[in-house]
Structures are given as structure tokens and as C-alpha cells.
Design a protein around this motif. Structure first.
Motif: not given
Length: 370
Positions: A166, A207-209, A219, A221
Motif C-alpha cells: 500500500d 488501483d493495483r491488485h 485492490v 488505490p
């Protein structure tokens, strides 16, 4: 011989394992206490080491056995932890970046100056044989007067391997603030202080996984630019072109390449302590690899803390706060330039750190008190 330097480590996350390995192997550094918001992580680090205590942050800062605070917290906490340590009369050596804003970085240096304590900051990879050999070759004139350089870091993103990525996508993260310190610190060591910058920034998606660990599939941000390009103008006249990306997949470009009037030099990965230095000069038929001729042999994360501790009083450490502040302003300037669409002048300046002779770690003298 001086007494071992008492180290209090705040933050026992992923990067701490590399620092603990160094602390375990160097007799001049003695870990005495560990603090973390997750008490279990602090206890695990302490339980594995005789004489080390798991404590709270206030207890660590009040401990007379702690000479220097090793600040391994998340970037957003770097400034607050450093300021608290300074208020407690402790020297501070921290992970990069120094802070998430130049204003906070300057607050740290001002407070340290008032308290009479010193500040050091990663990256210390610049002290290894790779970058120090490159600097020695450059200073020896093997490529002539430097004209330009390129710096390229390309990866599809840390969420592919990090279980809690994150912070890489929050303020103080992104490819520039995460990996940029390695590259900008190396460039300043090679080419000198930066006087102005011009930058552009984009982000591929919002966003990213997460791909690994217990949060796999979650997910998160994206709040920062994930692809940043920039131009750095160095006081000596050289111009660097940078690309820092969490959006691309792979590149064949050298991590750093320096071009001079007489030749070109490939500089090894600034995120490593070693690596080959290759030079191609006018009239050559091929690249020549230079054997390591400077820097700490077999360096590892935390060697900067040893170097910091051995620096005489009144001398700026090689990985000192002034260098870290300059690198921070350069990075923040690139993002400000990307937003404003204009060249940004850099107010701070710093002399190139002293070179590191070719040195084996077991040959170091005793430590001085910080």
C-alpha cells in the motif's frame, strides 16, 4: 578501540531483516532495543538476539544505552520519528527518503543542528564497490569531462511480490520516492549537486491488485504518479535524463550510463553494493570492465550506519542528512515541475561525499561515539 555503538531500531518490517543481518555481523554496532507498532514483530527480533529488548517507542527513546535511533518506519512516519529521537538527544540514521517533503526534511536537519546530534540516511549502496569504482574511474578522467547521463528504473510494480504494498502508492511512495533515492544519490555522488529539474508524471491506472501473501487479490488505490520522467541539470554542466516507472515491464537500458568527451561508462545497479563498471573510450573496439578499486567490499544494508558512526565529529557523513535533503528536494522538485509544467530551481546544494577507499569490513577501526 571505542565501545560498540548502541542502536535502537524503530520499525521491524520487511527491510529490517537486512539491517539485522548487518547488525549481527559487525562488532562495532550493538543492537540494544527494538520497537514496532506490532509488538510481536519487535519481540521476534529481540528474542532471536541475546541482550536485545522489545520495548515501546517512548521506552527506546529514553534508554541511555541507545546512542543512535535506526529509523525503519514507513516513509510517512520518518519525520515524526526522527524529530522525536532528536528531542530525546539521539542521533538518527534512517531509511530513505529522509521525509516525504522537503519542508519536513529541513525541520529534521534544523532540529538536529539545534540539539547537536547528527543525521544519516540511506541509501548506503552508494558506498559499495560498484558505485565507488565508477566514481573513481570518473574522477580519474577515464571518460573525460562528463556531458550527460541517463538513469532508468523500470518495473511493473512492487505489488507483484510485496504482501503489503500500500505505502508504495501513497504520498511519499511511487517509483520516484521509492527507487529514486538510489539513483539520485548515485548521480550526485558521480556528477555533483543538482541546480534545476524538469519533470513529467503519469499513472497508468487508479488501483493495483496484490499478487502475494494473505491479501492476494485485494485492490489498493493509487494516489501518486507511477511513471516519472525528468531532466536534472548538475552544477558542473552535465545533464541527466531519468525514467522511474512502476508501469512498464522490462528494459535493456543500463541502470545508469555516463557520457563524457572521451568515452562512456556503464554504472552498475545503484540498488546493489557491487556490480561491473564498464567503459568504452575513443579508439576502443569493445567495452572494458574495471576491477573493483574503491568502496566497501561485500557491503550490505546498514554499512552506512557503520560509516556514519566512524565519521569524525564536525565532518559531514558520506550518507549524511544534507545529502538526503538535497536528494529529497530534487525528487519533490521533479513532481512539482510535472504539476506546474515548468523548470524548478533546486535551493539546496551539497558537496560530493568523500570517496570510500577499497575497504574490507573486518579492517575497520573501532567506532567513535556519535
Amino acid at each position: 578501540m571505542g565501545e560498540p555503538l548502541g542502536v535502537g531500531m524503530i520499525g521491524a518490517g520487511a527491510i529490517s531483516a537486512q539491517y539485522l543481518k548487518t547488525l549481527d555481523s559487525l562488532s562495532g554496532l550493538r543492537l540494544v532495543a527494538v520497537a514496532d507498532l506490532d509488538r510481536a514483530r519487535a519481540e521476534q527480533a529481540a528474542d532471536d538476539r541475546q541482550g536485545v529488548r522489545a520495548v515501546t517507542v517512548p521506552e527506546l527513546l529514553a534508554d541511555d544505552a541507545v546512542d543512535v535511533v535506526l529509523n525503519l518506519t514507513l516513509p510517512a512516519a520518518h519525520a515524526n520519528v526522527a524529530l522525536a529521537a532528536i528531542e530525546a538527544g539521539k542521533a538518527v540514521y534512517g531509511e530513505k527518503p529522509l521525509a516525504t517533503t522537503t519542508v519536513d526534511g529541513q525541520r529534521i536537519l534544523d532540529a538536529a543542528g539545534m540539539a547537536g546530534v547528527r543525521i544519516g540516511c540511506a541509501p548506503d549502496t552508494v558506498l559499495g564497490t560498484g558505485l565507488q569504482t565508477a566514481r573513481q574511474a570518473l574522477d580519474a578522467g577515464h571518460v573525460g569531462r562528463p556531458i550527460s547521463a541517463t538513469a532508468t528504473m523500470v518495473t511493473p510494480g512492487h505489488e507483484l511480490w510485496h504482501p503489503n504494498p500500500d505505502f508504495y502508492y501513497r504520498r511519499g511512495g511511487g517509483p520516484l520516492f521509492d527507487m529514486g533515492p538510489y539513483y539520485v544519490t548515485a548521480l550526485v555522488s558521480l556528477l555533483g549537486t543538482v541546480t534545476s529539474v524538469l519533470g513529467v508524471g503519469t499513472r497508468m491506472r487508479g488501483d493495483r491488485h496484490i499478487f502475494s501473501g494473505p491479501r492476494r487479490g485485494e485492490v489498493i488505490p493509487v494516489d501518486v504518479d507511477t511513471h516519472v520522467s525528468g531532466i536534472l541539470h548538475h552544477r558542473g554542466g552535465a545533464v541527466t535524463t531519468m525514467v522511474m516507472s512502476f508501469d512498464a515491464v522490462r528494459t535493456r537500458a543500463p541502470h545508469i550510463e555516463v557520457h563524457g568527451e572521451l568515452g562512456s561508462m556503464v554504472v552498475p545497479d545503484p540498488n546493489r553494493f557491487d556490480g561491473p563498471v564498464e567503459i568504452f573510450t575513443l579508439g576502443d573496439d569493445d567495452w572494458t570492465t574495471h576491477e573493483p578499486s574503491a568502496g566497501y567490499i561485500d557491503g550490505q544494508r546498514g554499512i552506512g550506519l557503520l560509516d556514519f558512526a566512524e565519521t569524525p565529529t564536525g565532518v559531514e557523513p558520506r550518507t549524511g542528512g544534507r545529502l538526503a535533503l538535497h536528494v529529497l528536494e530534487v525528487m519533490e522538485g521533479l513532481l512539482a515541475s510535472a504539476t506546474a509544467g515548468r523548470v524548478v530551481q533546486i535551493a539546496t546544494s551539497v558537496e560530493r561525499p568523500a570517496p570510500v577507499p577499497l575497504t574490507r569490513l573486518d579492517s575497520r577501526p573501532g567506532l567513535r561515539a556519535v
